[in-house]
Motif scaffolding. Sequence first.
Motif, PDB file in Angstrom:
ATOM      1  N   LYS A  11      55.853 111.701 102.716  1.00 36.68           N
ATOM      2  CA  LYS A  11      57.133 111.103 102.335  1.00 36.68           C
ATOM      3  C   LYS A  11      58.247 112.094 102.613  1.00 36.68           C
ATOM      4  CE  LYS A  11      59.717 109.532  98.220  1.00 36.68           C
ATOM      5  NZ  LYS A  11      59.643 109.206  96.776  1.00 36.68           N
ATOM      6  N   GLU A  31      63.113 107.809 102.345  1.00 37.71           N
ATOM      7  CA  GLU A  31      64.145 107.408 101.384  1.00 37.71           C
ATOM      8  C   GLU A  31      65.408 108.211 101.648  1.00 37.71           C
ATOM      9  OE1 GLU A  31      63.093 107.607  97.269  1.00 37.71           O
ATOM     10  OE2 GLU A  31      61.202 106.534  97.525  1.00 37.71           O
ATOM     11  N   TYR A  32      66.534 107.637 101.231  1.00 33.46           N
ATOM     12  CA  TYR A  32      67.809 108.350 101.279  1.00 33.46           C
ATOM     13  C   TYR A  32      68.233 108.735  99.863  1.00 33.46           C
ATOM     14  CZ  TYR A  32      68.433 106.537 106.039  1.00 33.46           C
ATOM     15  OH  TYR A  32      68.284 106.223 107.360  1.00 33.46           O
ATOM     16  N   ALA A  33      68.766 109.941  99.755  1.00 31.09           N
ATOM     17  CA  ALA A  33      69.491 110.353  98.550  1.00 31.09           C
ATOM     18  C   ALA A  33      70.912 110.651  99.006  1.00 31.09           C
ATOM     19  CB  ALA A  33      68.852 111.584  97.917  1.00 31.09           C
ATOM     20  N   HIS A  61      64.321 110.501  93.030  1.00 37.24           N
ATOM     21  CA  HIS A  61      63.599 110.198  94.266  1.00 37.24           C
ATOM     22  C   HIS A  61      62.309 111.007  94.385  1.00 37.24           C
ATOM     23  CE1 HIS A  61      66.847 107.877  96.266  1.00 37.24           C
ATOM     24  NE2 HIS A  61      67.650 108.671  95.569  1.00 37.24           N
ATOM     25  N   VAL A  62      62.235 112.109  93.654  1.00 35.50           N
ATOM     26  CA  VAL A  62      61.122 113.044  93.814  1.00 35.50           C
ATOM     27  C   VAL A  62      60.480 113.311  92.463  1.00 35.50           C
ATOM     28  CG1 VAL A  62      60.444 115.337  94.573  1.00 35.50           C
ATOM     29  CG2 VAL A  62      62.262 114.141  95.796  1.00 35.50           C
ATOM     30  N   ASN A  63      59.211 113.003  92.352  1.00 36.07           N
ATOM     31  CA  ASN A  63      58.456 113.263  91.122  1.00 36.07           C
ATOM     32  C   ASN A  63      57.252 114.155  91.375  1.00 36.07           C
ATOM     33  OD1 ASN A  63      60.025 111.377  89.400  1.00 36.07           O
ATOM     34  ND2 ASN A  63      59.166 109.832  90.787  1.00 36.07           N
ATOM     35  N   GLU A 104      56.808 107.604 104.658  1.00 35.25           N
ATOM     36  CA  GLU A 104      57.754 106.914 103.783  1.00 35.25           C
ATOM     37  C   GLU A 104      59.089 107.642 103.845  1.00 35.25           C
ATOM     38  OE1 GLU A 104      58.289 105.779  99.040  1.00 35.25           O
ATOM     39  OE2 GLU A 104      56.430 106.726  99.743  1.00 35.25           O
ATOM     40  N   VAL A 143      62.550 112.598 102.007  1.00 34.18           N
ATOM     41  CA  VAL A 143      63.810 112.164 101.395  1.00 34.18           C
ATOM     42  C   VAL A 143      64.942 112.862 102.138  1.00 34.18           C
ATOM     43  CG1 VAL A 143      65.232 112.118  99.315  1.00 34.18           C
ATOM     44  CG2 VAL A 143      62.755 111.807  99.136  1.00 34.18           C
ATOM     45  N   VAL A 195      61.975 117.196 101.511  1.00 33.10           N
ATOM     46  CA  VAL A 195      63.384 116.871 101.290  1.00 33.10           C
ATOM     47  C   VAL A 195      64.198 117.593 102.370  1.00 33.10           C
ATOM     48  CG1 VAL A 195      65.355 117.126  99.728  1.00 33.10           C
ATOM     49  CG2 VAL A 195      63.096 116.538  98.805  1.00 33.10           C
ATOM     50  N   THR A 221      68.710 114.377  94.681  1.00 30.42           N
ATOM     51  CA  THR A 221      67.371 113.818  94.900  1.00 30.42           C
ATOM     52  C   THR A 221      66.648 113.521  93.596  1.00 30.42           C
ATOM     53  OG1 THR A 221      66.228 115.971  95.007  1.00 30.42           O
ATOM     54  CG2 THR A 221      67.188 115.116  97.045  1.00 30.42           C
TER      55      THR A 221
END
Length: 300
Positions: free
Chosen positions: A48, A76-78, A111-113, A74, A50, A7, A108
């Motif tokens: 990944k 992603e945007y938060a 988006h994050v697990n 990968e 974010v 992140v 986030t």
Amino acid sequence: MTSPVLVILAAGLGSRYGGLKQIDVVGNNGESIIDFSMFDAMRAGFKKVVLIIRPEHEELFDIQIANKIRPFMEVEYAFQSVTDLPEGFSCPEGRTKPWGTVHALLATRGHVNEPFAIINADDFYGREAFEIMYKFLTEKVEDNKFSMVGYQLSNTLTENGTVTRGVCDLENGFLSKIVETKQIKKVGDDAYSVDDEGNETLLPPGYVSMNFWGFTPGIYDLMDEKFVKFLEGNVDVPKSEYVIPTAIGELINEGRITVEVLGTDAEWFGVTYPQDKENVIRKIASYKVQGEYPYDLWKK
């Protein structure tokens, strides 16, 4: 096992720097510092990323960063929006300053697990930092048992002005106290903190936080609780912000978490001030000459 996530805090306004320093070019092939962080993370095993950004910057980040990264990681945007507050709170009229890195971290959620590392976009951390963090996140992390990469204070200063650092106290390799210390300046080989009256205090050698943390999603409930308490007393205070080191220090003091300090002697560098940029460009060019990084980071 699912790979940890990276992140990146990239929603700041860069007021001292005078621009969107998160994507300012410092590499001789058009790279920003954030490129090198993602490249080092990828080499360490992260798959990944974010990016926490402001909604209005999405297209710019796509063009400058994300489009070239997506073949490798990968992305992603938060979105961190100043008006996105917990139920019961509203953003004061005219406020544009973000609420700090705790608020960014909470953006986030969803988006994050997986276990994740969180870093600043405009700090160069070095390859070793990502390797030791990845090892912790894949072997040792647990809910409420987190980590932080610790840098020697002397390796995190700039000649071009004062900086803010989370000054750390350790007990048996774990963080026992962290104090967000502003106005730290370099004087020769020493570091001094300067208070509002101009009084200078010599800081002892030791580790500081450069906002490189290792968490599980268990951090979200803790930070949400802390952020609500912060807002209860500060929502109407202009430019108030709540930062991760402060929240972590409170949680440690309450005995609710532990934070293992992953020490490194690597030299940090970044672009806090416009004058820092030349030094960053020079250092990155030397790393490429030494073979630490390829000329084209994202060449297939």
